[in-house]
Design an enzyme around this catalytic site. Sequence first.
Site, mmCIF file in Angstrom:
data_model
loop_
_atom_site.group_PDB
_atom_site.id
_atom_site.type_symbol
_atom_site.label_atom_id
_atom_site.label_comp_id
_atom_site.label_asym_id
_atom_site.label_seq_id
_atom_site.Cartn_x
_atom_site.Cartn_y
_atom_site.Cartn_z
ATOM 1 N N ASP A 10 36.210 36.326 41.636
ATOM 2 C CA ASP A 10 37.240 37.073 42.344
ATOM 3 C C ASP A 10 36.597 38.379 42.832
ATOM 4 O OD1 ASP A 10 39.919 37.766 43.144
ATOM 5 O OD2 ASP A 10 39.970 39.118 41.424
ATOM 6 N N ASP A 12 38.681 41.618 44.456
ATOM 7 C CA ASP A 12 39.495 42.814 44.216
ATOM 8 C C ASP A 12 39.687 43.008 42.707
ATOM 9 O OD1 ASP A 12 40.416 43.707 46.946
ATOM 10 O OD2 ASP A 12 41.140 41.645 47.003
HETATM 11 MG MG LIG Z 1 41.540 40.436 41.589
#
Ligand SMILES: [Mg+2]
Length: 274
Positions: A10, A12
């Site tokens: 991932d 962010d």
């Molecule tokens: Mg995230």
Amino acid sequence: MSTFKALLLDMDGVLFHGDRALPGADEFLQAISHLPYCFITNNPIRSPAMLVEHFVRLGLPRVDESRFVTSGQATGEWLARQQPDFGFYAVGAAGLHQTLSQYGNYDPETADFVVVGEGEGLDFDTLTIGINLILKQGARLVCTNPDHNVDASIDGLHRVLPGGGALVAPFAVATGQTPVFIGKPHPLLYEMAMQRLGVAAPDCVMVGDRPDTDIAGAAALQMATALVRTGRFGRGEKLPSGLEPDWDCESLTALLDRWRDACPETFGTKTKAG
Ligand SMILES: [Mg+2]
């Protein structure tokens, strides 16, 4: 230690917050650069080409566009599987419109799907067009990702922004139609990344900051999971029950240290005291 051959990451809350790279992100990416890896994100705002430039702006390594799998791409893929040559009406950021245009045709008159994604785009007019397509033309309501809200950094300040799950709600309320949600924990993003890397789920570890999306979706596919507490959950915060990652670390640096202790031949040795 759970073993793995490939990584899904991932972004962010893991590698960066908005316009600021997180400490250790650069070193982590260098340490895994010889392994197969992909970035998978529920954020449809930037296209893969935009993400390449975003990494460079943040001082992270320049990586190939093919390493990014976004919820916008997964949504385009899902729509094409339902109906080849589909028409869509999208409400969301420019990156979502660009990405969907690679899979189908923009059609505000007779769209087969109304697609709601994150970012600007929702207003009285777009909501009106969308609900009329659903109620009068039989369009299906699709949302790029289920997150109710997302964390952002704007001019260095933390802000909570509406996520896909919030932005699609007015369409669902106005039409009574339940949206289809495509982003994590839906398996499609993970499957697209595995297909690109030529690996199977038990070969992979998913590194993310959200137990309800990143970790839950990976665990359902029998992937190993690593949670970093630099995003949605801070150090010491209690996680939702039933979502126990294989690694639970305060940062990417701490995670890399644990992997280096367990497998120095794969990840190298620590460059500083961990
Ligand atoms: Mg995230």
